[in-house]
Design an enzyme around this catalytic site. Sequence first.
Site, PDB file in Angstrom:
ATOM      1  N   ALA A  36       0.930  -1.136  -0.009  1.00 20.25           N
ATOM      2  CA  ALA A  36      -0.032   0.024   0.027  1.00 20.25           C
ATOM      3  C   ALA A  36       1.001   1.295   0.050  1.00 20.25           C
ATOM      4  O   ALA A  36       0.674   2.189   0.681  1.00 20.25           O
ATOM      5  CB  ALA A  36      -1.066  -0.001   1.059  1.00 20.25           C
ATOM      6  N   LEU A  37       1.731   1.234  -0.978  1.00 26.67           N
ATOM      7  CA  LEU A  37       2.791   2.127  -0.901  1.00 26.67           C
ATOM      8  C   LEU A  37       2.307   3.671  -1.282  1.00 26.67           C
ATOM      9  O   LEU A  37       1.355   3.785  -2.011  1.00 26.67           O
ATOM     10  CB  LEU A  37       3.827   1.727  -2.125  1.00 26.67           C
ATOM     11  CG  LEU A  37       4.298   0.297  -1.915  1.00 26.67           C
ATOM     12  CD1 LEU A  37       5.339   0.183  -2.992  1.00 26.67           C
ATOM     13  CD2 LEU A  37       5.174   0.159  -0.571  1.00 26.67           C
ATOM     14  N   HIS A  41       7.164   5.671   1.524  1.00 25.64           N
ATOM     15  CA  HIS A  41       7.937   4.585   1.041  1.00 25.64           C
ATOM     16  C   HIS A  41       8.716   4.856  -0.160  1.00 25.64           C
ATOM     17  O   HIS A  41       9.914   4.404  -0.333  1.00 25.64           O
ATOM     18  CB  HIS A  41       6.937   3.348   0.817  1.00 25.64           C
ATOM     19  CG  HIS A  41       5.958   2.840   1.848  1.00 25.64           C
ATOM     20  ND1 HIS A  41       4.668   2.967   1.498  1.00 25.64           N
ATOM     21  CD2 HIS A  41       6.276   2.080   2.942  1.00 25.64           C
ATOM     22  CE1 HIS A  41       4.083   2.571   2.675  1.00 25.64           C
ATOM     23  NE2 HIS A  41       5.047   1.814   3.455  1.00 25.64           N
ATOM     24  N   GLN A  65       3.594  -9.531  13.430  1.00 25.86           N
ATOM     25  CA  GLN A  65       3.629  -8.270  14.325  1.00 25.86           C
ATOM     26  C   GLN A  65       2.351  -7.742  14.502  1.00 25.86           C
ATOM     27  O   GLN A  65       2.143  -6.642  14.860  1.00 25.86           O
ATOM     28  CB  GLN A  65       4.478  -7.389  13.296  1.00 25.86           C
ATOM     29  CG  GLN A  65       3.922  -6.814  12.086  1.00 25.86           C
ATOM     30  CD  GLN A  65       4.886  -6.218  11.150  1.00 25.86           C
ATOM     31  OE1 GLN A  65       5.823  -6.699  10.711  1.00 25.86           O
ATOM     32  NE2 GLN A  65       5.137  -4.916  10.965  1.00 25.86           N
ATOM     33  N   SER A 191       0.105   4.065   5.551  1.00 22.97           N
ATOM     34  CA  SER A 191      -0.830   3.491   4.752  1.00 22.97           C
ATOM     35  C   SER A 191      -2.332   3.315   5.461  1.00 22.97           C
ATOM     36  O   SER A 191      -3.163   3.309   4.994  1.00 22.97           O
ATOM     37  CB  SER A 191      -0.358   1.545   4.554  1.00 22.97           C
ATOM     38  OG  SER A 191       0.956   1.681   4.013  1.00 22.97           O
ATOM     39  N   ARG A 192      -2.069   3.246   6.829  1.00 22.14           N
ATOM     40  CA  ARG A 192      -3.273   3.183   7.741  1.00 22.14           C
ATOM     41  C   ARG A 192      -4.184   4.643   7.485  1.00 22.14           C
ATOM     42  O   ARG A 192      -5.254   4.487   8.080  1.00 22.14           O
ATOM     43  CB  ARG A 192      -3.065   2.971   9.161  1.00 22.14           C
ATOM     44  CG  ARG A 192      -2.525   1.612   9.338  1.00 22.14           C
ATOM     45  CD  ARG A 192      -2.227   0.949  10.860  1.00 22.14           C
ATOM     46  NE  ARG A 192      -2.371  -0.266  10.971  1.00 22.14           N
ATOM     47  CZ  ARG A 192      -0.911  -0.753  11.394  1.00 22.14           C
ATOM     48  NH1 ARG A 192       0.201  -0.216  11.504  1.00 22.14           N
ATOM     49  NH2 ARG A 192      -0.901  -2.123  11.292  1.00 22.14           N
TER      50      ARG A 192
HETATM   51  P1  AMP Z   1       5.340  -0.229   6.689  1.00 19.78           P
HETATM   52  O1  AMP Z   1       4.920  -0.629   5.219  1.00 19.78           O
HETATM   53  O2  AMP Z   1       4.389   0.762   7.268  1.00 19.78           O
HETATM   54  O3  AMP Z   1       5.911  -1.312   7.291  1.00 19.78           O
HETATM   55  O4  AMP Z   1       6.552   1.058   6.432  1.00 19.78           O
HETATM   56  C1  AMP Z   1       7.781   0.619   5.635  1.00 19.78           C
HETATM   57  C2  AMP Z   1       8.671   1.401   5.837  1.00 19.78           C
HETATM   58  O5  AMP Z   1       8.479   2.742   5.266  1.00 19.78           O
HETATM   59  C3  AMP Z   1       9.125   1.427   7.216  1.00 19.78           C
HETATM   60  O6  AMP Z   1      10.636   1.670   7.373  1.00 19.78           O
HETATM   61  C4  AMP Z   1       8.528   2.618   7.487  1.00 19.78           C
HETATM   62  O7  AMP Z   1       9.208   3.342   8.672  1.00 19.78           O
HETATM   63  C5  AMP Z   1       8.777   3.680   6.268  1.00 19.78           C
HETATM   64  N1  AMP Z   1       7.838   4.663   6.268  1.00 19.78           N
HETATM   65  C6  AMP Z   1       6.512   4.513   6.454  1.00 19.78           C
HETATM   66  N2  AMP Z   1       5.798   5.779   6.272  1.00 19.78           N
HETATM   67  C7  AMP Z   1       6.617   6.779   6.324  1.00 19.78           C
HETATM   68  C8  AMP Z   1       6.932   8.067   6.083  1.00 19.78           C
HETATM   69  N3  AMP Z   1       5.689   8.728   6.095  1.00 19.78           N
HETATM   70  N4  AMP Z   1       7.978   8.797   5.840  1.00 19.78           N
HETATM   71  C9  AMP Z   1       9.163   8.059   5.779  1.00 19.78           C
HETATM   72  N5  AMP Z   1       9.087   6.442   5.862  1.00 19.78           N
HETATM   73  C10 AMP Z   1       7.795   5.935   6.093  1.00 19.78           C
END
Ligand code: AMP
Length: 283
Positions: A36-37, A41, A65, A191-192
Amino acid sequence: MVRRPRVVRTLPALQQAVARLRQSRRTIALVPTMGALHQGHLSLVRLAHRHARAVIVSIFVNPTQFAPNEDLASYPRDLHGDLAALARAGADLVWAPATQTMYPPGFATTIVPGGPATVGLEDKFRPHFFAGVATVVLKLFLQCGPQIAIFGEKDYQQLKVITTVTRELDLPVEILGAPIVRETDGLAMSSRNAYLSAPERALAPTLQRVLASCAAKIARGCEPASTVADGRAAIERAGFVLDYLEVRNADTLEPVAAAADAPLRLLVAARLGRTRLIDNVAV
Ligand code: AMP
């Protein structure tokens, strides 16, 4: 013309693709994600490109998790959209394993991190979380063999946990942190955020405004404990259910007695309806 990255879904296909990257002596950077990039990301993918010749993005919604009462089933999934976004950002390989590939029946191994994983922030509200993260990240490192891995400061405690596990297990991977990417109104991208109703979305940036205001006050010399106490009250008055707002040592995440215990980091988690938001800021 943008080129869609190659997607691999099985371990033999991944091993073959990684061996090919190694043969051409390309430095590999890994960006682990749950898909859900969004632009947050993609900023990690761009940073990865500045440090490595080949970028692998993993997309895996990691069940270990999530607690049974959390949002595993409803977590947003959009592989098609993710691949289009990664084509533009320029990933070389996407590792999108099935759950059974990561956790075959009978899987029974868990990495249990300590240190920054046990400081009473996310771990207090999601006790299962960091063991799940540490275990899946170790697997991803062993599967993809990166020299560099990028994690966002958005999940600041997670970044510290991964850095510590990597160092303490002598993993030959350099961990790089990337700054938080925000919407124009200050809300940290997540994503949330897709779960937020229109009124909740309008309220959500309050979290970042309170963080920024507390950070500015502490930087000006206000006492940290009373400043975060005021911040907590402001967040609850605005209509959030607060899990925590804390000022901590930015490296160890341990509690601090005074502003002189710098560098400091403010970290918050709060719920709006069914959406749990986290954010943090340097002081
Ligand atoms: P997730 O898909 O939520 O597990 O996030 C994957 C990676 O993207 C993790 O290292 C997060 O910290 C990073 N990430 C998520 N949202 C952001 C954001 N708004 N800014 C920078 N990095 C992010």
